[in-house]
Write a protein that holds these residues in place. Structure first.
Motif, PDB file in Angstrom:
ATOM      1  N   UNK A  74       0.850  -1.198   0.000  1.00 11.16           N
ATOM      2  CA  UNK A  74       0.000   0.000   0.000  1.00 11.16           C
ATOM      3  C   UNK A  74       0.882   1.243   0.000  1.00 11.16           C
ATOM      4  N   UNK A  75       0.648   2.114  -0.963  1.00  8.29           N
ATOM      5  CA  UNK A  75       1.471   3.326  -1.045  1.00  8.29           C
ATOM      6  C   UNK A  75       0.748   4.507  -0.402  1.00  8.29           C
ATOM      7  N   UNK A  76       1.314   4.969   0.694  1.00  5.28           N
ATOM      8  CA  UNK A  76       0.741   6.111   1.403  1.00  5.28           C
ATOM      9  C   UNK A  76       1.575   7.366   1.148  1.00  5.28           C
ATOM     10  N   UNK A  77       0.878   8.488   0.996  1.00  2.00           N
ATOM     11  CA  UNK A  77       1.544   9.791   0.942  1.00  2.00           C
ATOM     12  C   UNK A  77       1.956  10.177   2.367  1.00  2.00           C
ATOM     13  N   UNK A  78       1.044   9.880   3.302  1.00  2.53           N
ATOM     14  CA  UNK A  78       1.238  10.207   4.719  1.00  2.53           C
ATOM     15  C   UNK A  78       0.904   8.970   5.531  1.00  2.53           C
ATOM     16  N   UNK A  79       1.743   8.654   6.512  1.00  5.40           N
ATOM     17  CA  UNK A  79       1.479   7.464   7.328  1.00  5.40           C
ATOM     18  C   UNK A  79       1.996   7.679   8.749  1.00  5.40           C
ATOM     19  N   UNK A  80       1.226   7.186   9.728  1.00 12.50           N
ATOM     20  CA  UNK A  80       1.688   7.236  11.120  1.00 12.50           C
ATOM     21  C   UNK A  80       1.801   5.818  11.671  1.00 12.50           C
ATOM     22  N   UNK A  81       2.748   5.643  12.581  1.00 15.01           N
ATOM     23  CA  UNK A  81       2.897   4.361  13.265  1.00 15.01           C
ATOM     24  C   UNK A  81       2.995   4.614  14.768  1.00 15.01           C
ATOM     25  N   UNK A  82       1.964   4.140  15.483  1.00 11.74           N
ATOM     26  CA  UNK A  82       1.958   4.169  16.949  1.00 11.74           C
ATOM     27  C   UNK A  82       2.213   5.566  17.533  1.00 11.74           C
ATOM     28  N   UNK A  83       1.499   6.568  17.003  1.00 16.55           N
ATOM     29  CA  UNK A  83       1.643   7.937  17.526  1.00 16.55           C
ATOM     30  C   UNK A  83       0.914   8.068  18.859  1.00 16.55           C
ATOM     31  N   UNK A  84       1.637   8.560  19.854  1.00 16.55           N
ATOM     32  CA  UNK A  84       1.061   8.868  21.164  1.00 16.55           C
ATOM     33  C   UNK A  84       1.440  10.287  21.549  1.00 16.55           C
ATOM     34  N   UNK A  85       0.517  10.976  22.205  1.00 18.15           N
ATOM     35  CA  UNK A  85       0.764  12.356  22.615  1.00 18.15           C
ATOM     36  C   UNK A  85       0.252  12.560  24.030  1.00 18.15           C
ATOM     37  N   UNK A  86       1.120  13.120  24.874  1.00 20.31           N
ATOM     38  CA  UNK A  86       0.762  13.430  26.265  1.00 20.31           C
ATOM     39  C   UNK A  86       0.859  14.935  26.483  1.00 20.31           C
ATOM     40  N   UNK A  87      -0.065  15.475  27.278  1.00 17.67           N
ATOM     41  CA  UNK A  87       0.001  16.883  27.675  1.00 17.67           C
ATOM     42  C   UNK A  87       0.275  16.950  29.171  1.00 17.67           C
ATOM     43  N   UNK A  88       1.178  17.853  29.552  1.00 18.15           N
ATOM     44  CA  UNK A  88       1.424  18.071  30.983  1.00 18.15           C
ATOM     45  C   UNK A  88       2.510  17.182  31.541  1.00 18.15           C
ATOM     46  N   UNK A  89       3.135  17.657  32.622  1.00 15.54           N
ATOM     47  CA  UNK A  89       4.261  16.925  33.224  1.00 15.54           C
ATOM     48  C   UNK A  89       3.852  16.218  34.526  1.00 15.54           C
ATOM     49  N   UNK A  90       3.166  16.948  35.410  1.00 14.85           N
ATOM     50  CA  UNK A  90       2.828  16.397  36.735  1.00 14.85           C
ATOM     51  C   UNK A  90       1.931  15.159  36.600  1.00 14.85           C
ATOM     52  N   UNK A  91       0.736  15.399  36.043  1.00 15.19           N
ATOM     53  CA  UNK A  91      -0.189  14.290  35.783  1.00 15.19           C
ATOM     54  C   UNK A  91      -0.489  14.300  34.287  1.00 15.19           C
ATOM     55  N   UNK A  92       0.345  13.649  33.484  1.00 17.31           N
ATOM     56  CA  UNK A  92       0.193  13.714  32.021  1.00 17.31           C
ATOM     57  C   UNK A  92      -1.183  13.221  31.564  1.00 17.31           C
ATOM     58  N   UNK A  93      -1.753  13.963  30.623  1.00 20.29           N
ATOM     59  CA  UNK A  93      -3.037  13.592  30.032  1.00 20.29           C
ATOM     60  C   UNK A  93      -2.760  12.978  28.663  1.00 20.29           C
ATOM     61  N   UNK A  94      -3.242  11.753  28.462  1.00 18.27           N
ATOM     62  CA  UNK A  94      -2.976  11.006  27.234  1.00 18.27           C
ATOM     63  C   UNK A  94      -3.964  11.455  26.147  1.00 18.27           C
TER      64      UNK A  94
END
Length: 224
Positions: free
Chosen positions: A1-21
């Motif tokens: 499959x040819x993708x122009x854009x692809x992500x693999x296992x992207x995770x994002x957290x906000x904050x340091x004390x109690x990170x919000x997923x």
């Protein structure tokens, strides 16, 4: 499959004390010449995901690929070039510079990229504006044109560097139904005529249903 854009296992957290997923294990791709929409309630992570996909947010874990090239971990200078050359942006609020003319606004990204001469950029910009039925507004100040016209000027600006991918963050969200439909048709035509890939976050379910594929986000996860 040819993708122009692809992500693999992207995770994002906000904050340091109690990170919000905010984003959890995002695997997705956009194929060449595909019109993909992203839907989800407010707070589902749509805009956060868009900023990562557009390379503007680099504070995440996982991998982002553009044309099979890993862009995660590249320097800000490299990312800035990639953004300017390969990705066009249309936002809900057009972000035109009000005191600049329509033509000057469209020329700006190409001047920043500095690959073509100013004369060539001007010629390309006038050509684009003419094709988008805005040729009569070339010398008008951006502050003096209507909302629908501003959004089409924003599309011309997004296309000036001939990107392979057009990303829209609620591009029709600020328009009435007539202008919203016009913009949607314009984007569909661009996909067919220029072979563009399009990725659009929208709240409009009717518009999303008419795209090639819709990705649904809920609480930071892709649910379908």
């Amino acid at each position: 499959m040819s993708y122009i854009l692809e992500t693999k296992n992207i995770n994002k957290l906000f904050g340091k004390e109690k990170p919000f997923h905010v984003l959890k294990d995002i695997y997705m791709g956009v194929k060449k010449e595909e019109f993909t929409s992203i839907m989800g309630k407010s707070g589902s992570g749509k805009s956060t995901l868009l900023y990562i996909l557009s390379t503007m947010d680099t504070d995440y874990s996982g991998e982002l690929y553009l044309q099979n090239e890993l862009v995660t971990g590249k320097s800000q200078k490299e990312l800035s070039y990639i953004r300017n050359k390969k990705i066009g942006f249309i936002f809900q609020f057009h972000y035109l510079l009000p005191e600049f003319s329509v033509l000057e606004n469209v020329m700006l990204p190409a001047k920043k990229l500095a690959i073509k001469s100013v004369e060539q950029i001007e010629e390309d910009a006038i050509d684009l504006l003419t094709k988008l039925h805005l040729g009569h507004l070339v010398s008008k100040k951006a502050s003096k044109i209507s909302g629908g016209e501003k959004q089409r000027v924003a599309v011309a600006r997004a296309l000036i560097n001939e990107p392979m991918l057009l990303i829209g963050d609620e591009p029709t969200g600020n328009l009435d139904s007539f202008n919203s439909e016009n913009l949607f048709q314009l984007l569909k035509n661009l996909k067919e005529e220029k072979g563009l890939s399009l990725l659009m976050v929208t709240h409009d379910e009717d518009l999303a249903k008419r795209t090639d594929r819709t990705i649904y986000l809920e609480d930071g996860r892709i649910i379908k």
